[in-house]
Design a protein around this motif. Sequence first.
Motif, PDB file in Angstrom:
ATOM      1  N   SER A 143       1.146  -1.693  -0.126  1.00  0.00           N
ATOM      2  CA  SER A 143       0.092  -0.208  -0.316  1.00  0.00           C
ATOM      3  C   SER A 143       0.583   1.360   0.311  1.00  0.00           C
ATOM      4  O   SER A 143      -0.183   2.291  -0.196  1.00  0.00           O
ATOM      5  CB  SER A 143      -0.921   0.192   1.547  1.00  0.00           C
ATOM      6  OG  SER A 143       0.033  -0.216   2.214  1.00  0.00           O
ATOM      7  N   ASP A 144       1.998   0.815   0.271  1.00  0.00           N
ATOM      8  CA  ASP A 144       3.077   2.613   0.191  1.00  0.00           C
ATOM      9  C   ASP A 144       3.468   2.387  -0.494  1.00  0.00           C
ATOM     10  O   ASP A 144       3.942   3.672  -1.004  1.00  0.00           O
ATOM     11  CB  ASP A 144       4.062   2.490   1.751  1.00  0.00           C
ATOM     12  CG  ASP A 144       3.295   1.656   3.002  1.00  0.00           C
ATOM     13  OD1 ASP A 144       2.332   2.719   2.899  1.00  0.00           O
ATOM     14  OD2 ASP A 144       3.714   1.452   3.916  1.00  0.00           O
ATOM     15  N   TYR A 145       4.430   1.735  -1.752  1.00  0.00           N
ATOM     16  CA  TYR A 145       4.828   1.120  -3.145  1.00  0.00           C
ATOM     17  C   TYR A 145       4.213   1.050  -3.749  1.00  0.00           C
ATOM     18  O   TYR A 145       3.358  -0.154  -4.372  1.00  0.00           O
ATOM     19  CB  TYR A 145       6.540   0.852  -2.405  1.00  0.00           C
ATOM     20  CG  TYR A 145       7.265   1.428  -1.091  1.00  0.00           C
ATOM     21  CD1 TYR A 145       7.322   2.130  -1.139  1.00  0.00           C
ATOM     22  CD2 TYR A 145       7.298   0.372  -0.653  1.00  0.00           C
ATOM     23  CE1 TYR A 145       8.583   3.255  -0.309  1.00  0.00           C
ATOM     24  CE2 TYR A 145       7.523   0.932   1.278  1.00  0.00           C
ATOM     25  CZ  TYR A 145       8.622   2.059   1.017  1.00  0.00           C
ATOM     26  OH  TYR A 145       9.205   2.453   1.960  1.00  0.00           O
TER      27      TYR A 145
END
Length: 484
Positions: A143-145
């Motif tokens: 979800s971050d990258y």
Amino acid sequence: MNEGNLVRGWEVVIGLEVHAQISSNSKLFSDSSTEFGADPNTHVSTYDAAFPGMLPVVNSFCLDQAVKTGIAIDGTIHNVSIFDRKNYFYPDLPAGYQISQLYRPIVTEGKIAININGIEKIINIERIHIEQDAGKSIHDLSSDYSYIDLNRSGIPLMEIVSKPDMRSSEEAMLYVKKLRMILRYIGTCNCDMEKGNLRADANVSIHKPGTPLGKRAEIKNINSIKFLGQAIDYEIERQIGVVEGGGTVVQETRLFDSSSGETRSMRSKEDAEDYRYFPDPDLKPMILTDERIEKIRESMPELPDAKRTRFMKSYGISEADANILTEDTEIAQQFEKAVSFSKSGQNAPKLIANWMICELFAVLNKEGQTIQDLQFPIEYIAELVDMIVSGTISGKIAKVVFSKMFETLNSPSKIVSNMGLTQISDETIIKETILKVLAGHKDKVEEYRSGKHKLFGFFVGITMKELQGKGNPDMINKILKQLL
Ligand code: ADP
Ligand code: MG
């Protein structure tokens, strides 16, 4: 234009851009592998990752593949074609440009015939150009990258651009099917749509007949023929809704969402100028000598339409059967192999076609299999047909033998002798059996003789039963007629 094609007074216009991955072991401008499904970033050379100073080296096999495709669609093959840079920014495009062919593609002016309701229609092809694929951005691992996989970077593609010649989703689907068939025949693309090896962009517009063409929406990256049909049909309804609601269709790029069956806007359409195309300074013009083109032309395999016509002419089979048997080269090959093996002469092709289409394919379809999955040699079908023709077994027994072939993988003759299924064609035995049957049904014989001829089938049935289904039906008929 054909009135029948109008949708509530609107004529639909469709042009397709098909991206076909060229069958080649290595990439278009580097020697990295094109293997599908490898771990991310394992098939990436310094060139594919756009390290500064790395230079492209043209994979000439890919050029030959495009030439082959051009010949197969009866196109003009150009002695000179030029690679251009198409500039745009995207994280999975490290070079900041894609190498393609805008101004001087390798092939122009081809055509493909489709058969729509028994009528041949020509769909013209504007061009085939060669280009490289970009890498792939993966957004759903974290979800971050976002992640980038460059395995696809530099994979060779052919873009096959049709003229706006199609008038319905059905025609568009038939066109892609036919194109896929041709590419598979000549081995220039395996057309595995699930792996993304064949993708279509559908350009759709509507207008009133006799007026200029309407503005097109381009639905990107459709990876199944069914979705292509759904996307086009949705788009036709959407555009009619817009125009009849007093709005105007804008030129834009749309995406098809297969779960909702809808298309939605992605971005307004760029024009060629937006990409600042220019000839790639690292690549010289591609020169194809007439000699090289001729050599490829001579090596071309038989194409689907020619094969179908030949099957009808030299084997005397129907057009419908010929269509099925030439759908792919493997089926066609197996059919011809069986025919050449059979000893039934002129009778063989029709009978073998029948057994393959009605019986063999029915079983394979049911199991979700293709002819490649067949466990016994196709010669068994020929043998089975020969046994029917020679009277060794009846058509009815043949069905029993046929299903045993799948179970045991034994040859028909082995099954027949193992199971004692050989047809009884001995006149004395048949005659004796019939006399017994007639003696046992004196009342019915009376009825028959006083005019109730419908009873004939009854006698055939009982006799056959007495002979455990192995009696020769023609002989039973003949002798029964004599004795009644
Ligand atoms: P682009 O790359 O900008 O989409 P191309 O020239 O490569 O442009 O492709 C244009 C495609 O759109 C072709 O397949 C062509 O047949 C089709 N096309 C052009 N005009 C129309 C139109 N009015 N309606 C539907 N399709 C169209
Ligand atoms: Mg386009």
